[in-house]
Design a protein around this motif. Structure first.
Motif, mmCIF file in Angstrom:
data_model
loop_
_atom_site.group_PDB
_atom_site.id
_atom_site.type_symbol
_atom_site.label_atom_id
_atom_site.label_comp_id
_atom_site.label_asym_id
_atom_site.label_seq_id
_atom_site.Cartn_x
_atom_site.Cartn_y
_atom_site.Cartn_z
ATOM 1 N N PHE A 87 0.862 -1.180 0.000
ATOM 2 C CA PHE A 87 0.000 0.000 0.000
ATOM 3 C C PHE A 87 0.896 1.226 0.000
ATOM 4 O O PHE A 87 1.904 1.255 0.704
ATOM 5 C CB PHE A 87 -0.897 -0.018 1.246
ATOM 6 C CG PHE A 87 -1.879 1.105 1.310
ATOM 7 C CD1 PHE A 87 -2.926 1.196 0.406
ATOM 8 C CD2 PHE A 87 -1.771 2.072 2.293
ATOM 9 C CE1 PHE A 87 -3.840 2.233 0.472
ATOM 10 C CE2 PHE A 87 -2.680 3.118 2.371
ATOM 11 C CZ PHE A 87 -3.719 3.196 1.453
ATOM 12 N N TRP A 88 0.529 2.205 -0.805
ATOM 13 C CA TRP A 88 1.334 3.426 -0.897
ATOM 14 C C TRP A 88 0.658 4.545 -0.131
ATOM 15 O O TRP A 88 -0.524 4.823 -0.300
ATOM 16 C CB TRP A 88 1.536 3.826 -2.357
ATOM 17 C CG TRP A 88 2.632 3.034 -2.995
ATOM 18 C CD1 TRP A 88 3.933 3.408 -3.169
ATOM 19 C CD2 TRP A 88 2.540 1.710 -3.527
ATOM 20 N NE1 TRP A 88 4.649 2.391 -3.772
ATOM 21 C CE2 TRP A 88 3.819 1.343 -4.004
ATOM 22 C CE3 TRP A 88 1.511 0.775 -3.637
ATOM 23 C CZ2 TRP A 88 4.090 0.114 -4.577
ATOM 24 C CZ3 TRP A 88 1.769 -0.460 -4.212
ATOM 25 C CH2 TRP A 88 3.054 -0.769 -4.675
ATOM 26 N N THR A 89 1.447 5.178 0.737
ATOM 27 C CA THR A 89 0.979 6.326 1.512
ATOM 28 C C THR A 89 1.723 7.566 1.033
ATOM 29 O O THR A 89 2.742 7.467 0.356
ATOM 30 C CB THR A 89 1.257 6.131 3.019
ATOM 31 O OG1 THR A 89 2.665 6.085 3.229
ATOM 32 C CG2 THR A 89 0.619 4.866 3.544
ATOM 33 N N THR A 90 1.198 8.717 1.398
ATOM 34 C CA THR A 90 1.880 9.968 1.111
ATOM 35 C C THR A 90 2.069 10.704 2.429
ATOM 36 O O THR A 90 1.181 11.409 2.891
ATOM 37 C CB THR A 90 1.067 10.831 0.116
ATOM 38 O OG1 THR A 90 0.763 10.042 -1.030
ATOM 39 C CG2 THR A 90 1.848 12.058 -0.301
ATOM 40 N N PRO A 91 3.207 10.487 3.072
ATOM 41 C CA PRO A 91 3.467 11.165 4.352
ATOM 42 C C PRO A 91 3.582 12.673 4.178
ATOM 43 O O PRO A 91 3.517 13.198 3.071
ATOM 44 C CB PRO A 91 4.803 10.566 4.802
ATOM 45 C CG PRO A 91 5.097 9.428 3.900
ATOM 46 C CD PRO A 91 4.284 9.627 2.659
ATOM 47 N N ALA A 92 3.791 13.357 5.284
ATOM 48 C CA ALA A 92 3.890 14.818 5.278
ATOM 49 C C ALA A 92 4.979 15.322 4.338
ATOM 50 O O ALA A 92 4.918 16.453 3.866
ATOM 51 C CB ALA A 92 4.138 15.331 6.693
ATOM 52 N N THR A 93 5.972 14.490 4.039
ATOM 53 C CA THR A 93 7.054 14.903 3.141
ATOM 54 C C THR A 93 6.570 15.074 1.709
ATOM 55 O O THR A 93 7.246 15.698 0.896
ATOM 56 C CB THR A 93 8.185 13.858 3.137
ATOM 57 O OG1 THR A 93 7.658 12.618 2.664
ATOM 58 C CG2 THR A 93 8.780 13.684 4.514
ATOM 59 N N GLY A 94 5.415 14.487 1.392
ATOM 60 C CA GLY A 94 4.867 14.591 0.042
ATOM 61 C C GLY A 94 5.346 13.496 -0.900
ATOM 62 O O GLY A 94 4.846 13.372 -2.005
ATOM 63 N N GLU A 95 6.303 12.711 -0.475
ATOM 64 C CA GLU A 95 6.808 11.616 -1.306
ATOM 65 C C GLU A 95 6.064 10.333 -0.959
ATOM 66 O O GLU A 95 5.855 10.030 0.206
ATOM 67 C CB GLU A 95 8.299 11.410 -1.054
ATOM 68 C CG GLU A 95 9.148 12.581 -1.482
ATOM 69 C CD GLU A 95 10.626 12.322 -1.210
ATOM 70 O OE1 GLU A 95 11.038 11.154 -1.137
ATOM 71 O OE2 GLU A 95 11.349 13.313 -1.056
ATOM 72 N N GLN A 96 5.681 9.580 -1.995
ATOM 73 C CA GLN A 96 4.994 8.326 -1.737
ATOM 74 C C GLN A 96 5.916 7.333 -1.040
ATOM 75 O O GLN A 96 7.114 7.293 -1.310
ATOM 76 C CB GLN A 96 4.492 7.698 -3.034
ATOM 77 C CG GLN A 96 3.209 8.292 -3.518
ATOM 78 C CD GLN A 96 2.556 7.398 -4.559
ATOM 79 O OE1 GLN A 96 3.215 6.679 -5.295
ATOM 80 N NE2 GLN A 96 1.243 7.473 -4.622
ATOM 81 N N LYS A 97 5.323 6.557 -0.147
ATOM 82 C CA LYS A 97 6.078 5.544 0.574
ATOM 83 C C LYS A 97 5.278 4.248 0.545
ATOM 84 O O LYS A 97 4.080 4.248 0.817
ATOM 85 C CB LYS A 97 6.288 5.986 2.021
ATOM 86 C CG LYS A 97 7.035 4.986 2.853
ATOM 87 C CD LYS A 97 7.198 5.472 4.278
ATOM 88 C CE LYS A 97 7.919 4.407 5.102
ATOM 89 N NZ LYS A 97 8.038 4.801 6.489
ATOM 90 N N MET A 98 5.949 3.133 0.214
ATOM 91 C CA MET A 98 5.296 1.841 0.214
ATOM 92 C C MET A 98 5.370 1.245 1.611
ATOM 93 O O MET A 98 6.393 1.315 2.273
ATOM 94 C CB MET A 98 5.978 0.905 -0.795
ATOM 95 C CG MET A 98 5.251 -0.431 -1.006
ATOM 96 S SD MET A 98 5.425 -1.679 0.275
ATOM 97 C CE MET A 98 7.156 -2.078 0.167
#
Length: 161
Positions: free
Chosen positions: A36-47
């Motif tokens: 699942f891909w999230t978009t943390p506060a950094t704005g970069e997608q993270k798996m």
């Protein structure tokens, strides 16, 4: 519920009975676990693995479980059933508790998914996880079809283990 959480839950099919797995129907990595891909506060997608994300929802966010392992009682790598209480299939643990749990259950786990995935390498587990996901997407949570697949009994498919 946030948009991200709604997107997550839109990729889960829950079995109707209290002991059933909740099957991840989204992306599955080469290790056999849901992704699942999230978009943390950094704005970069993270798996993140789907079962870890589900566990984070129960325990106050990804930061709250950052140093922990997400352990499976059911040995089903695409199960995301994380809850407070006894019904949970995914729980917070350490590397040591995860390994001890796995060793202690040995062949005593009676869930069909455990026998389906237990002795497989991550590379061998991935196609099986995808086959289970595809079955649930195509037929919904059809307990008999799932059991036949997990046990290698489907007429239209070769044994998967």
């Amino acid at each position: 519920m946030s948009d991200e959480q709604a997107r997550f839950w839109s990729k889960v099919i829950k079995g109707p009975d209290p002991a059933d797995c909740w099957i991840w129907t989204g992306a599955i990595g080469d290790d056999g676990y849901g992704r699942f891909w999230t978009t943390p506060a950094t704005g970069e997608q993270k798996m993140i693995r789907a079962h870890r994300y589900a566990l984070a929802l129960v325990h106050g966010g990804l930061e709250a479980i950052e140093a922990c392992e997400a352990c499976h009682l059911c040995d089903n790598p695409i199960c995301v059933r994380a809850e407070n209480g006894e019904g949970s299939h995914v729980y917070v643990g350490t590397r040591e508790t995860n390994m001890a749990d796995r060793a202690s259950r040995g062949r005593h786990n009676r869930q069909a998914a455990a026998e389906f995935f237990r002795f497989e390498s991550k590379k061998e587990r991935a196609p099986k996880a995808r086959a289970l996901r595809d079955l649930v997407i195509d037929r919904g949570y059809d307990r008999e079809a799932i059991k036949a697949l997990l046990l290698g009994l489907s007429r239209d498919q070769a044994t998967l283990f």
